[in-house]
Structures are given as structure tokens and as C-alpha cells.
Design an enzyme around this catalytic site. Structure first.
Site, PDB file in Angstrom:
ATOM      1  N   GLU A  42      -4.229  -6.429  -9.338  1.00 52.76           N
ATOM      2  CA  GLU A  42      -3.843  -6.671 -10.485  1.00 52.76           C
ATOM      3  C   GLU A  42      -5.030  -6.248 -11.500  1.00 52.76           C
ATOM      4  OE1 GLU A  42      -2.897 -10.761 -10.024  1.00 52.76           O
ATOM      5  OE2 GLU A  42      -0.903 -10.501 -10.926  1.00 52.76           O
ATOM      6  N   ASP A  44      -7.454  -3.881 -10.952  1.00 55.49           N
ATOM      7  CA  ASP A  44      -7.421  -2.457 -10.859  1.00 55.49           C
ATOM      8  C   ASP A  44      -6.480  -1.802 -11.798  1.00 55.49           C
ATOM      9  OD1 ASP A  44      -8.626  -2.075  -7.280  1.00 55.49           O
ATOM     10  OD2 ASP A  44      -9.692  -2.470  -9.216  1.00 55.49           O
ATOM     11  N   SER A  89     -21.816  -0.040 -11.983  1.00 57.27           N
ATOM     12  CA  SER A  89     -20.765  -0.070 -11.097  1.00 57.27           C
ATOM     13  C   SER A  89     -20.379   1.368 -10.781  1.00 57.27           C
ATOM     14  CB  SER A  89     -19.879  -0.833 -11.748  1.00 57.27           C
ATOM     15  OG  SER A  89     -19.352  -0.249 -12.969  1.00 57.27           O
ATOM     16  N   LEU A  90     -19.514   1.573  -9.849  1.00 57.04           N
ATOM     17  CA  LEU A  90     -18.940   2.699  -9.660  1.00 57.04           C
ATOM     18  C   LEU A  90     -17.549   3.161 -10.182  1.00 57.04           C
ATOM     19  CD1 LEU A  90     -20.029   3.320  -5.857  1.00 57.04           C
ATOM     20  CD2 LEU A  90     -21.092   4.231  -7.851  1.00 57.04           C
ATOM     21  N   GLU A 123     -19.653   5.415   3.109  1.00 54.14           N
ATOM     22  CA  GLU A 123     -20.019   4.249   3.376  1.00 54.14           C
ATOM     23  C   GLU A 123     -18.730   3.100   3.071  1.00 54.14           C
ATOM     24  OE1 GLU A 123     -24.447   5.204   1.307  1.00 54.14           O
ATOM     25  OE2 GLU A 123     -23.232   3.375   0.868  1.00 54.14           O
ATOM     26  N   LYS A 125     -16.858   0.305   1.923  1.00 48.84           N
ATOM     27  CA  LYS A 125     -17.180  -0.652   0.476  1.00 48.84           C
ATOM     28  C   LYS A 125     -16.743  -2.130   0.813  1.00 48.84           C
ATOM     29  CE  LYS A 125     -16.085  -1.166  -4.366  1.00 48.84           C
ATOM     30  NZ  LYS A 125     -15.728  -2.547  -4.492  1.00 48.84           N
ATOM     31  N   ASP A 127     -16.540  -5.977   0.696  1.00 51.00           N
ATOM     32  CA  ASP A 127     -15.877  -7.037  -0.202  1.00 51.00           C
ATOM     33  C   ASP A 127     -16.621  -8.170  -0.406  1.00 51.00           C
ATOM     34  OD1 ASP A 127     -14.218  -8.069  -2.370  1.00 51.00           O
ATOM     35  OD2 ASP A 127     -12.534  -8.333  -0.974  1.00 51.00           O
ATOM     36  N   ARG A 146     -26.017  -9.320  -9.202  1.00 54.84           N
ATOM     37  CA  ARG A 146     -25.808  -8.340 -10.117  1.00 54.84           C
ATOM     38  C   ARG A 146     -25.857  -8.778 -11.569  1.00 54.84           C
ATOM     39  NH1 ARG A 146     -22.894  -3.150  -9.729  1.00 54.84           N
ATOM     40  NH2 ARG A 146     -22.013  -3.829  -7.865  1.00 54.84           N
ATOM     41  N   GLU A 183     -25.004  -5.837  -0.154  1.00 54.23           N
ATOM     42  CA  GLU A 183     -23.874  -6.789  -0.253  1.00 54.23           C
ATOM     43  C   GLU A 183     -23.928  -7.934   0.783  1.00 54.23           C
ATOM     44  OE1 GLU A 183     -22.146  -5.512  -2.695  1.00 54.23           O
ATOM     45  OE2 GLU A 183     -20.025  -6.731  -2.754  1.00 54.23           O
ATOM     46  N   TYR A 235     -27.391  -0.989   0.980  1.00 61.21           N
ATOM     47  CA  TYR A 235     -26.959   0.380   0.916  1.00 61.21           C
ATOM     48  C   TYR A 235     -27.406   1.280  -0.143  1.00 61.21           C
ATOM     49  CZ  TYR A 235     -24.174  -1.843  -2.777  1.00 61.21           C
ATOM     50  OH  TYR A 235     -23.797  -2.735  -3.944  1.00 61.21           O
ATOM     51  N   LYS A 299     -20.827   9.435  -1.777  1.00 63.84           N
ATOM     52  CA  LYS A 299     -21.999   9.835  -2.436  1.00 63.84           C
ATOM     53  C   LYS A 299     -22.357  10.934  -2.036  1.00 63.84           C
ATOM     54  CE  LYS A 299     -23.918   5.055  -2.592  1.00 63.84           C
ATOM     55  NZ  LYS A 299     -24.866   4.093  -2.133  1.00 63.84           N
ATOM     56  N   LYS A 323     -10.535   3.413  -3.442  1.00 61.09           N
ATOM     57  CA  LYS A 323      -9.979   1.885  -3.187  1.00 61.09           C
ATOM     58  C   LYS A 323      -8.897   1.861  -2.127  1.00 61.09           C
ATOM     59  CE  LYS A 323     -11.390  -1.448  -4.919  1.00 61.09           C
ATOM     60  NZ  LYS A 323     -11.100  -1.785  -6.315  1.00 61.09           N
ATOM     61  N   CYS A 417      28.630 -20.059   6.786  1.00 58.60           N
ATOM     62  CA  CYS A 417      28.210 -18.711   6.970  1.00 58.60           C
ATOM     63  C   CYS A 417      28.893 -17.917   5.534  1.00 58.60           C
ATOM     64  CB  CYS A 417      29.095 -17.938   8.022  1.00 58.60           C
ATOM     65  SG  CYS A 417      28.929 -15.981   8.039  1.00 58.60           S
ATOM     66  N   CYS A 420      31.864 -15.190   6.512  1.00 58.45           N
ATOM     67  CA  CYS A 420      33.313 -15.436   6.960  1.00 58.45           C
ATOM     68  C   CYS A 420      33.636 -17.079   6.575  1.00 58.45           C
ATOM     69  CB  CYS A 420      33.391 -15.202   8.514  1.00 58.45           C
ATOM     70  SG  CYS A 420      32.525 -16.417   9.381  1.00 58.45           S
ATOM     71  N   CYS A 435      26.255 -19.067  12.706  1.00 56.02           N
ATOM     72  CA  CYS A 435      27.576 -18.928  12.152  1.00 56.02           C
ATOM     73  C   CYS A 435      28.161 -19.258  13.691  1.00 56.02           C
ATOM     74  CB  CYS A 435      27.992 -17.684  11.669  1.00 56.02           C
ATOM     75  SG  CYS A 435      29.508 -17.170  11.474  1.00 56.02           S
ATOM     76  N   CYS A 441      33.660 -12.907  12.472  1.00 55.29           N
ATOM     77  CA  CYS A 441      32.860 -12.648  11.500  1.00 55.29           C
ATOM     78  C   CYS A 441      32.438 -11.241  11.286  1.00 55.29           C
ATOM     79  CB  CYS A 441      31.463 -13.510  11.767  1.00 55.29           C
ATOM     80  SG  CYS A 441      30.389 -13.186  10.525  1.00 55.29           S
TER      81      CYS A 441
END
Length: 700
Positions: A42, A44, A89-90, A123, A125, A127, A146, A183, A235, A299, A323, A417, A420, A435, A441
Site C-alpha cells: 500500500e 509503495d 534512500s534509494l 545485495e 534488501k 527488512d 536513519r 541494517e 552494507y 549498485k 522490490k 446444501c 440440491c 451434503c 446432487c
């Protein structure tokens, strides 16, 4: 995104303002409070929307908007650390096309015409939570988050208690001032342990490892951080008195020599294809990693080329983050409907507002059974978390209770059911409701026909699920025998119509989308299955609880279908009970099938149309798993569950449905659950799909 072209300037300005406010709120929740309310997907999506709007209306760009702002301001409880070199950031990409655009832009900027003149460092990423650690004369002196990119939070004492961070570094070429960046993360195992501890103590559990790591690192009391099991990878670098490396890869080699941990999955790539192949590899491997990753960072490896390429507004021109597709997403349940299977099982399915999960648009998800609906308290109209890993059937993880409509009502599972109208009953020892209509059926009749022609049964090409439903509803095929009389009936109608009509009406050949060739192919496929192996025939009958493995066991012990049928018809079940792997409940279902007059009549009529071959034992008793008991769990990628069981049986193994102390191997696929956990507790060997195939002598 195409609607951007039709927006007025006023509409675009209003939307940019709304996105900026929403992302600022989300940044505070993510960076300051470690409690994000938007999923990565969401967030992104908002970010991408903002970029496209700014590209179309550059004059509307907000001064401190999402394309300029990085992270969020530091919390007042922490001391502030000003980054001498900003922690930028990237940029993000989400497709192979965008990857090609990135490498092409690098080539164009440098004036290179071919794709293999630049070396890239790729590399994973992580989380987690970004950090910087400053060393002076080899000693660790300060740590920071950061923050907003320019100013971070002072987390010196918290970093100091993380075992992966050396307090003192030595080496002949260690710079006098060295700021490493990386990280902090929490492994999946440590995350689960922490949440189990929290649940025991009655505390609110963390939503994911990233939140747990961030919350643990940003504690005012470093002793709490010390109790949490945090890890880190280095990194890149920030402020350095003297750069003693010429490339990204050489930097990683240097810091490893100085005692820092770097990610072992870092890789050198030389072309766009290399980068793409590495992305696909890590996308498949990510579930097996001990920590969460949400993409890959590419990179340009050479520092000289990095300096030539320089920066865009706030991101380096020489690096990009690719991503991964989201594995979880939020959506809404529009309805809950009931599917009826060939055994009469009523399975609830959620109809969803379509959403992209793991790169696939999902509009339906299984709810398993009525107990699962009650346990998770799933209701029509709920906003829910959808999960999809690999090719696994989408599942609903949980309902978001604070977004539930006020008029919401608990879902009442039907007692009859829906196909039927017959009563739907639930046995005491079963989780499903069934059922009682049997073959009266239509849903059960259609599903049994689909099963009869399925891949592991008669495997008749041309009779897919859609065609089988059409043929059933039009009265063309109502039972398995009709499949093998179809050509004769078609020819008779054809002859009759030719005699009666001047234009010569035709039966199947005149159906929409059909023709003479397709009808010939269908009849060729049907006739090619008039000789069938004993295990396939038994499986095709659709007897409850009798899968491919059980069908093979029955075939192996009885040798011929006549022998098996005669014993069942006359109630002689002693031999069946003696087969290892077949219990009393299964015997009752098998005997019950042959006790039904219409079932026996169908079987006998089928035997007039097909020849069931006697069982030929092709088992490899010299294989490494001969005599071993194996259990499969989770979703496999290269084999269906039926194929995997058949392969294990052909190699002399016993296939069981549950894990016990007598189990030798547990083969796990995606979303492996309690069976895998139990195997670990019992010390049983756990194999992934490729390891199983290697053991089976199949190259991977």
C-alpha cells in the site's frame, strides 16, 4: 494509473496533497512508533502514484513532499545525531522492464553501448531498521538511526549490546574515522520466540520481524535491547577519513576482514540478465532465509563510476532497489459462498475485492471450514489480510477488526446444501459438513466427473473442468460410462440428422468453438485411455479417502481389479485391513462405496468399455528410501502432491499422512505447517522438494 492523463491540474494538486499527508502519517507510524498501519504494498502504491503525478505536473511538486522527505523526524525521547553525510534512500523498481530501463540509463549516462561493460554488486534488501556506527581510531563511539536522513536518533548504547557489532576493530588499513552503515534485523526464529514469550506474559505480540527489530533497537533502556536477539549486516559507509577501497565489493571484503558481518548472498553481476536471474533466484529462496528480505539492491560496483554517475534529487543514479511482489495485502470480503466437492464436502470460499498479492491478482480465498470462520471471526464486509506464498492457494490470515462495519453480523454456516437442498451434516470426528444428496446432487456429480478425467486418474485431454460442466448440464455426459459411449452416440445422431436434414446437421462438430479436428482429437484421447493401470482406475472411482498412494497400495496387494471388487462386493475386508496404511475408517468408506447399487452398476458398465491392467510392481527396492516412511506437507513447486506420493511409492517408500516417531523423512513445501514443526521436535529428517528429488535420483 492511466487515469492521471485525464486529471485536471486542480484534481492533481488535491491528490498530491492527500498522498503527502497520508505518507507523512505512515512515516511517523513506521519510523517513530514501529507500528505501521499500511502494508509495504500500500505504501509503495502511494509512492508510485506520487511519482507519476509529479512527472505529469512537475509544477505541483510539494516542497517537503514524499519525493523529497526521507523517513521521519526523531522522537523527542532520543538524543539527536546529525549525519555528516546524509543517509539517503534509494529509488524503487518493480519489474524487469524497469530494471532494463535502469541499466540502460546507466549505460547512456556513461556513454557505453553494450550491456557488459559495467559490473554490478547485488545485495539482498533486509527488512529491518537502518543504522550507522561511527568508529574513531578503531573504537566504536556512536550509533544512530536513519531518522529523516539528515538527523537520526542516538542509539549508541543499544547498538553496543548487539553481538554482531564489534566494539574494537583492528587492521593495518583501518581508517582513523570510519562510519559503517547497515541494517539491524531480527531472525524469523528469534521473532517467533519473542512473540511466544509475549503471549505467555499477556503482552501484545509484534506484527512482523521488522517491527520487533525496530521496537527492540529503539528502547530507552539498553538492557531491554540486550535481552532481545538482534543481528545486523553492514552494507555501505558514511563519513570516512580515508577510503581504502575502489569498489562496493572491495568495501564488503574489507569490513569482513575487520570483523563486521555482511550478507553472504551478495553477488557480482555483469549484465541485466545476470541481475534479473539473481532476482528470480532470491525471490524463490527468500522463504528459506533466516530473516526477511523485501527485494534486492543493485549498485554499480566501481567507486569511480559511482562518482561519475552522481545523484538525482535525493537518490543515487548508480543504485536502485528492486522490490519483491507483496506476499500479503489488505482487501474486502464481498461475499462468502459455499462450494460442494465430489465427496459432498461444503467448503466456504471468500469472494474478495480483487487485489495484487505476490504478483498475482487474487479475487477468491479459501476459508477451509466453518470452524476456521469462527476461530478467525470472519464476516462478510470485513477488511482482511490476504496471504499468498509461491503458488499456494490464497488464504485469509485475519480480519482487521477496527475496520469492521458497525452493522456486521457473524457468519452462519448453512445447514443444507446450496446446490440440491439436501441436509448437510457433520460427523463428530470431522471438521467438514457434507451434503447428504449423493449423486442426486449435481455439484457432486460434476466434481466426480472432473476427478474421473483428472491428471492422476484417466487423464483425458480435451475434457477439462469447463467442458465437463457444459457436457453435464446439457445431458451429454452424466456419468463416467457416457465418456466412452460418446463417440458412438455422436455418430448415431450424426447419421440420423444426415438422413433427416438436407444440410446435414452435426452433433459435437457444430458446437461453438468446436470443429471436425477438435472432435477427432477428443475421441482419440478418450480411446487412448481404454487401457488403464489398476492404481489409476481405483483412484478414478473417487472413493472417499482413497488417494493415489492408497490406490497403489490396494493395487499392489490385490493384483487385479476383479479380485479387489469381488472381495468388496462380498464384504471380505480382512485383507484390506491388513494393509499397512489403511485403517478402519478408510475400509468403511471403501466397503460403503461398493455397497451402493448405483456405484457397482457404474463400475461394471465401465469394465465393458475399458480394460484394467493387472498390477505390475515397478518399485525400486534398492532406492535410498525403500522401506522408509515419508510424509509430505505444504505445497510443492515441481510436483503435484499426487506425483510426489507416486514417486515415493515407486521407490519403495511408505507414504503416511501424519508425522510420528516411525516417520523417517518429512518433505516440506511452501506454507508447511504443524507437521514440519512436529518433525523438528521429534528430530526427524526434514527435506525440501529438491533434496527429496536428489534422494530419489532425479536431477534438479
Amino acid at each position: 494509473m492511466n487515469d492521471i492523463e485525464s486529471l485536471t491540474k486542480e484534481q492533481a494538486a488535491e491528490e498530491l496533497k492527500r498522498i503527502a499527508e497520508e505518507m507523512a502519517k505512515a512515516d511517523i507510524a513506521y519510523y517513530q512508533n514501529d507500528d505501521p498501519y499500511l502494508s509495504d504494498a500500500e505504501y509503495d502504491a502511494l509512492k508510485r502514484r506520487n511519482e507519476l503525478l509529479e512527472k505529469k505536473f512537475p509544477e505541483l511538486k510539494i516542497e517537503n513532499g514524499p519525493s523529497v522527505r526521507i523517513g521521519a523526524a526523531v522522537r523527542s525521547e532520543f538524543g539527536k545525531v546529525k549525519h555528516k553525510i546524509p543517509m539517503l534512500s534509494l529509488g524503487d523498481i518493480f519489474s524487469e522492464e524497469e530494471l532494463s530501463d535502469f541499466t540502460a540509463s546507466v549505460n547512456r549516462f556513461l556513454g557505453y553501448e553494450t550491456d557488459n561493460m559495467i559490473t554490478y554488486s547485488a545485495e539482498p534488501k533486509i527488512d529491518g531498521l537502518s543504522f550507522s556506527a561511527r568508529y574513531e581510531n578503531g573504537s566504536f563511539v556512536r550509533g544512530a538511526t536513519r531518522g529523516d536522513g539528515a538527523t537520526g536518533e542516538d542509539i549508541t548504547e543499544n547498538l553496543r549490546v548487539i553481538k554482531d557489532l564489534p566494539q574494537k576493530i583492528e587492521g593495518k588499513d583501518v581508517p582513523e574515522i570510519l562510519e559503517v552503515r547497515g541494517e539491524v534485523y531480527m531472525s524469523k526464529r528469534d521473532f517467533l520466540e519473542l512473540n511466544r514469550q509475549y503471549e505467555t506474559e499477556g503482552k501484545k505480540a509484534f506484527a512482523n520481524p521488522r517491527n520487533a527489530a525496530a521496537g527492540s533497537l529503539r528502547q530507552l533502556d539498553a538492557n531491554i535491547t540486550k535481552e532481545r536477539k538482534l543481528s545486523l549486516f553492514v552494507y555501505t559507509w558514511g563519513d570516512v577519513s580515508e577510503i581504502v577501497w575502489k569498489s562496493q565489493s572491495e568495501f564488503l571484503e574489507k569490513v569482513r576482514g575487520w570483523g563486521f558481518k555482511t550478507n553472504p548472498y551478495n553477488r557480482i553481476c555483469h549484465t541485466t540478465r545476470d541481475l534479473s536471474d539473481y532476482f528470480e533466484y532470491l525471490l524463490k529462496e527468500r522463504a528459506n532465509l533466516a530473516y526477511d528480505i523485501d527485494g534486492i539492491v543493485y549498485k554499480v560496483d566501481s567507486l569511480e563510476l559511482q562518482q561519475r554517475l552522481g545523484f538525482l534529487t535525493r537518490t543515487p543514479r548508480w543504485a536502485i532497489a528492486h522490490k519483491f511482489p507483496a506476499e500479503q495485502a489488505f482487501t474486502k470480503i464481498n461475499d462468502i459462498r459455499i462450494q460442494v466437492g465430489r465427496t459432498g464436502a461444503l467448503t466456504p470460499v471468500a469472494d474478495l475485492e480483487p487485489v495484487n498479492v505476490g504478483g498475482v491478482i487474487v479475487s477468491h480465498a479459501t476459508l477451509h471450514n466453518e470452524d476456521e470462520i469462527k476461530r478467525k471471526d470472519i464476516r462478510i464486509g470485513d477488511t482482511v489480510v490476504i496471504q499468498r506464498a509461491g503458488d499456494v492457494i490464497p488464504q485469509i490470515v485475519e480480519a482487521v477488526k477496527d475496520k469492521r462495519p458497525p452493522e456486521s453480523k457473524e457468519y452462519e454456516f448453512p445447514q443444507t446444501c446450496p446446490m440440491c437442498g439436501a441436509h448437510a451434516i457433520r460427523e463428530e470426528d470431522e471438521a467438514v459438513r457434507r451434503c447428504t444428496g449423493g449423486l442426486t446432487c449435481p455439484a457432486q456429480a460434476i466434481e466426480r466427473l472432473k476427478h474421473f478425467v483428472s491428471r492422476e486418474a484417466f487423464d483425458i485431454e480435451g475434457l477439462g473442468a469447463k467442458i465437463m460442466e457444459e457436457f453435464y448440464n446439457e445431458g451429454i455426459i452424466r456419468n463416467p460410462v457416457d465418456i466412452f459411449t460418446l463417440e458412438r452416440r455422436n455418430q448415431k445422431l450424426r447419421d440420423d440428422l444426415f438422413a433427416a436434414l438436407d444440410d446435414g446437421g452435426i452433433y459435437l462438430e457444430n458446437r461453438e468453438g468446436w470443429g471436425k479436428k477438435s472432435v477427432e482429437n477428443l475421441f482419440r484421447a478418450i480411446n487412448g485411455r481404454r487401457d488403464i493401470s489398476l492404481p489409476r482406475f481405483i483412484y478414478a472411482l473417487g472413493i472417499r479417502q482413497v488417494g493415489t498412494a492408497t490406490s497403489r497400495l490396494i493395487a499392489k496387494n490385490y493384483g487385479s481389479f476383479e479380485h479387489f471388487r469381488d472381495d468388496m462386493v462380498h464384504g471380505r475386508t480382512e485383507k484390506l485391513l491388513e494393509i499397512d496404511g489403511i485403517g478402519e475408517a478408510m475400509v468403511n468408506d471403501i466397503a460403503g462405496f461398493f455397497a451402493e447399487e448405483h456405484n457397482l452398476r457404474t463400475v461394471n458398465e465401465l469394465l465393458e468399455q475399458v480394460k484394467v491392467e493387472d498390477f505390475v510392481d515397478d518399485t525400486d527396492y534398492n532406492s535410498p528410501i525403500a522401506g522408509k516412511t515419508v510424509v509430505f506437507t505444504g505445497t510443492l513447486e515441481r510436483l503435484t502432491r499426487a506425483e510426489a506420493k507416486a514417486k515415493a511409492l515407486s521407490l519403495g517408500a511408505k507414504v503416511a499422512g501424519s508425522v510420528s516417531k516411525n516417520t523417517d523423512y518429512v518433505i516440506v513445501g511452501a506454507d508447511a505447517g504443524s507437521k514440519a514443526k512436529k518433525a523438528q521436535e521429534l528430530g526427524i529428517t526434514v527435506l525440501n522438494e529438491n533434496e527429496f528429488l536428489e534422494l530419489a535420483g532425479q536431477s534438479v
